[in-house]
Design a protein around this motif. Structure first.
Motif, mmCIF file in Angstrom:
data_model
loop_
_atom_site.group_PDB
_atom_site.id
_atom_site.type_symbol
_atom_site.label_atom_id
_atom_site.label_comp_id
_atom_site.label_asym_id
_atom_site.label_seq_id
_atom_site.Cartn_x
_atom_site.Cartn_y
_atom_site.Cartn_z
ATOM 1 N N ILE A 287 0.793 -1.237 0.000
ATOM 2 C CA ILE A 287 0.000 0.000 0.000
ATOM 3 C C ILE A 287 0.826 1.287 0.000
ATOM 4 O O ILE A 287 0.466 2.266 -0.626
ATOM 5 C CB ILE A 287 -1.002 0.001 1.178
ATOM 6 N N GLY A 288 1.962 1.283 0.714
ATOM 7 C CA GLY A 288 2.787 2.491 0.758
ATOM 8 C C GLY A 288 2.657 3.306 2.032
ATOM 9 O O GLY A 288 3.303 4.346 2.165
ATOM 10 N N TYR A 289 1.819 2.869 2.982
ATOM 11 C CA TYR A 289 1.650 3.608 4.235
ATOM 12 C C TYR A 289 2.999 3.761 4.943
ATOM 13 O O TYR A 289 3.766 2.814 4.993
ATOM 14 C CB TYR A 289 0.665 2.866 5.147
ATOM 15 N N PRO A 290 3.324 4.932 5.470
ATOM 16 C CA PRO A 290 2.517 6.156 5.629
ATOM 17 C C PRO A 290 2.582 7.121 4.444
ATOM 18 O O PRO A 290 2.174 8.263 4.572
ATOM 19 C CB PRO A 290 3.149 6.799 6.859
ATOM 20 N N TRP A 291 3.064 6.637 3.302
ATOM 21 C CA TRP A 291 3.165 7.477 2.102
ATOM 22 C C TRP A 291 2.111 7.063 1.074
ATOM 23 O O TRP A 291 2.355 7.087 -0.143
ATOM 24 C CB TRP A 291 4.572 7.366 1.520
ATOM 25 N N THR A 292 0.921 6.696 1.543
ATOM 26 C CA THR A 292 -0.126 6.200 0.649
ATOM 27 C C THR A 292 -0.522 7.241 -0.390
ATOM 28 O O THR A 292 -0.741 6.908 -1.564
ATOM 29 C CB THR A 292 -1.360 5.774 1.458
ATOM 30 N N PRO B 190 -6.075 2.359 4.276
ATOM 31 C CA PRO B 190 -6.210 3.798 4.536
ATOM 32 C C PRO B 190 -7.393 4.397 3.762
ATOM 33 O O PRO B 190 -7.683 3.968 2.634
ATOM 34 C CB PRO B 190 -4.880 4.369 4.037
ATOM 35 N N PRO B 191 -8.086 5.371 4.347
ATOM 36 C CA PRO B 191 -9.264 5.952 3.683
ATOM 37 C C PRO B 191 -8.977 6.480 2.286
ATOM 38 O O PRO B 191 -9.822 6.361 1.382
ATOM 39 C CB PRO B 191 -9.687 7.078 4.633
ATOM 40 N N GLU B 192 -7.784 7.057 2.076
ATOM 41 C CA GLU B 192 -7.468 7.596 0.759
ATOM 42 C C GLU B 192 -7.353 6.483 -0.288
ATOM 43 O O GLU B 192 -7.687 6.669 -1.460
ATOM 44 C CB GLU B 192 -6.191 8.452 0.791
ATOM 45 N N LEU B 193 -6.882 5.291 0.133
ATOM 46 C CA LEU B 193 -6.816 4.170 -0.805
ATOM 47 C C LEU B 193 -8.216 3.658 -1.128
ATOM 48 O O LEU B 193 -8.511 3.331 -2.282
ATOM 49 C CB LEU B 193 -5.961 3.041 -0.235
ATOM 50 N N VAL B 194 -9.084 3.585 -0.135
ATOM 51 C CA VAL B 194 -10.458 3.130 -0.371
ATOM 52 C C VAL B 194 -11.165 4.074 -1.346
ATOM 53 O O VAL B 194 -11.841 3.645 -2.278
ATOM 54 C CB VAL B 194 -11.239 3.020 0.952
ATOM 55 N N ARG C 203 -8.872 -13.759 6.577
ATOM 56 C CA ARG C 203 -8.804 -12.591 7.460
ATOM 57 C C ARG C 203 -8.620 -11.320 6.648
ATOM 58 O O ARG C 203 -9.207 -10.275 6.965
ATOM 59 C CB ARG C 203 -7.649 -12.748 8.451
ATOM 60 N N ALA C 204 -7.842 -11.381 5.589
ATOM 61 C CA ALA C 204 -7.617 -10.194 4.761
ATOM 62 C C ALA C 204 -8.923 -9.703 4.136
ATOM 63 O O ALA C 204 -9.115 -8.489 3.967
ATOM 64 C CB ALA C 204 -6.596 -10.506 3.674
ATOM 65 N N LEU C 205 -9.823 -10.631 3.805
ATOM 66 C CA LEU C 205 -11.045 -10.274 3.089
ATOM 67 C C LEU C 205 -12.274 -10.171 3.987
ATOM 68 O O LEU C 205 -13.360 -9.830 3.509
ATOM 69 C CB LEU C 205 -11.323 -11.318 2.005
ATOM 70 N N GLU C 206 -12.116 -10.425 5.270
ATOM 71 C CA GLU C 206 -13.267 -10.529 6.171
ATOM 72 C C GLU C 206 -14.179 -9.306 6.115
ATOM 73 O O GLU C 206 -15.406 -9.428 6.132
ATOM 74 C CB GLU C 206 -12.779 -10.747 7.604
ATOM 75 N N HIS C 207 -13.604 -8.108 6.043
ATOM 76 C CA HIS C 207 -14.399 -6.886 6.107
ATOM 77 C C HIS C 207 -14.505 -6.191 4.737
ATOM 78 O O HIS C 207 -14.847 -5.007 4.686
ATOM 79 C CB HIS C 207 -13.804 -5.927 7.137
ATOM 80 N N LEU C 208 -14.249 -6.924 3.663
ATOM 81 C CA LEU C 208 -14.334 -6.318 2.334
ATOM 82 C C LEU C 208 -15.698 -5.702 2.046
ATOM 83 O O LEU C 208 -15.761 -4.600 1.472
ATOM 84 C CB LEU C 208 -13.983 -7.364 1.268
ATOM 85 N N PRO C 209 -16.829 -6.329 2.420
ATOM 86 C CA PRO C 209 -18.130 -5.709 2.119
ATOM 87 C C PRO C 209 -18.304 -4.317 2.725
ATOM 88 O O PRO C 209 -19.089 -3.512 2.210
ATOM 89 C CB PRO C 209 -19.138 -6.701 2.713
ATOM 90 N N GLU C 210 -17.576 -4.024 3.791
ATOM 91 C CA GLU C 210 -17.714 -2.728 4.446
ATOM 92 C C GLU C 210 -17.110 -1.583 3.636
ATOM 93 O O GLU C 210 -17.339 -0.414 3.939
ATOM 94 C CB GLU C 210 -17.069 -2.779 5.832
ATOM 95 N N LEU C 211 -16.339 -1.916 2.585
ATOM 96 C CA LEU C 211 -15.716 -0.867 1.767
ATOM 97 C C LEU C 211 -16.709 -0.232 0.805
ATOM 98 O O LEU C 211 -16.426 0.820 0.236
ATOM 99 C CB LEU C 211 -14.530 -1.432 0.980
ATOM 100 N N GLY C 212 -17.850 -0.870 0.584
ATOM 101 C CA GLY C 212 -18.868 -0.284 -0.282
ATOM 102 C C GLY C 212 -18.509 -0.293 -1.752
ATOM 103 O O GLY C 212 -18.883 0.623 -2.494
ATOM 104 N N LEU C 213 -17.800 -1.319 -2.209
ATOM 105 C CA LEU C 213 -17.429 -1.415 -3.620
ATOM 106 C C LEU C 213 -18.575 -2.019 -4.422
ATOM 107 O O LEU C 213 -19.241 -2.953 -3.969
ATOM 108 C CB LEU C 213 -16.188 -2.297 -3.786
ATOM 109 N N ASP C 214 -18.792 -1.513 -5.642
ATOM 110 C CA ASP C 214 -19.797 -2.144 -6.499
ATOM 111 C C ASP C 214 -19.228 -3.439 -7.071
ATOM 112 O O ASP C 214 -18.038 -3.745 -6.922
ATOM 113 C CB ASP C 214 -20.271 -1.185 -7.591
ATOM 114 N N ASP C 215 -20.077 -4.222 -7.736
ATOM 115 C CA ASP C 215 -19.669 -5.545 -8.207
ATOM 116 C C ASP C 215 -18.521 -5.468 -9.214
ATOM 117 O O ASP C 215 -17.597 -6.279 -9.178
ATOM 118 C CB ASP C 215 -20.859 -6.274 -8.826
ATOM 119 N N GLU C 216 -18.589 -4.504 -10.115
ATOM 120 C CA GLU C 216 -17.528 -4.385 -11.119
ATOM 121 C C GLU C 216 -16.190 -4.069 -10.467
ATOM 122 O O GLU C 216 -15.156 -4.673 -10.805
ATOM 123 C CB GLU C 216 -17.877 -3.297 -12.135
#
Length: 270
Positions: free
Chosen positions: A182-187, A213-217, A241-254
């Motif tokens: 990701i690059g954090y803290p230089w995201t 990080p919010p800017e990546l989302v 574990r990496a994908l457990e909270h993926l639905p919370e990002l609000g991404l569309d299907d595409e």
């Protein structure tokens, strides 16, 4: 949706139990391994999260390989087609490194090269990398590298996207560069470099979806939907574990499909 994990490794004991990963073991609660991890354990971890392909990398450092290219090839051969190899190379022997990369791609079927700069304490702009960049372009394979701070007890300076990745992309515009962690803290810097260069991408390895990080989302939801790839850093983070909270990002299907597998298929020509 099925996923492709673009940053993982099936470990050897030399890799898993190395002293430099003590900080990661402390954070994750992982213990030292007493015997090698079976390939079937990695396959089970992937299946539990519907990861259909994992890009399993070699690890080459200044002393010796922690995971050699030939060991990766053995793991790939025992994976029923689920793993693809990512090569490593010894930066201090540039001619031999190029020959080894060519062997890994042409003979072993590997799909990329990965160099972890903090292992060498040499930034990606060091002259020792440049023959490998030219070889990657010639072979048509991406160069994968780490950006951001280091979890292991090594200096973090080599992980800065600016100036290092930015300069490499300027010097080698045909080179595909995939920047892991990701690059954090230089995201924000990393996003700027990915925006600037058409062949620069970001992968999310070493972070669970909840910790992006919010800017990546925001980037992933919008103009960066074709620039961000899913990764775990397995076995440090399990795919489930990496994908457990993926639905919370609000991404569309595409966007979800592109993030989990579509971008990886295109970038790594899978």
């Amino acid at each position: 949706m099925p996923a492709i994990d673009v940053w993982m490794q099936h470990p050897t004991l030399r890799h898993s139990n190395h002293e430099m990963f003590e900080s990661l073991r402390r954070w994750t609660g992982m213990e030292l391994l007493e015997e090698p991890l079976p390939v079937k354990a990695t396959m089970a971890a992937m299946a539990a999260a519907d990861v259909e392909i994992g890009l399993s990398a070699a690890w080459y450092g200044p002393q010796s390989p922690l995971i050699s290219n030939d060991e990766v090839a053995e793991f790939v051969a025992r994976s029923d087609g689920r793993l693809r190899g990512v090569a490593g190379a010894d930066l201090t022997r540039p001619v031999q490194a190029v020959r080894e990369l060519r062997r890994a791609v042409a003979e072993l079927g590997f799909v990329a090269l990965r160099i972890v700069p903090w292992l060498w304490q040499l930034p990606p702009t060091d002259r020792l990398y440049y023959p490998l960049y030219a070889a990657c372009v010639d072979l048509g394979v991406p160069f994968c590298t780490q950006v951001g701070h280091t979890g292991p007890l090594r200096p973090s300076e080599t992980g800065r996207p600016i100036p290092y990745v930015d300069q490499v992309a300027l010097d080698f515009p045909e080179l595909t560069i995939v920047c892991g962690h990701i690059g954090y803290p230089w995201t924000t810097e990393m996003i700027a470099v990915a925006d600037k260069h058409p062949n620069v991408y970001i992968d999310t390895s070493a972070y669970t979806a909840r910790r992006y990080p919010p800017e990546l989302v925001a980037y992933l939801r919008g103009r960066g939907r074709g620039k961000v790839l899913f990764g775990t850093n397995y076995p440090m983070i399990m795919p489930s574990r990496a994908l457990e909270h993926l639905p919370e990002l609000g991404l569309d299907d595409e966007t979800t499909e592109l993030f989990l597998s579509g971008n990886a298929r295109r970038v790594f020509r899978l």
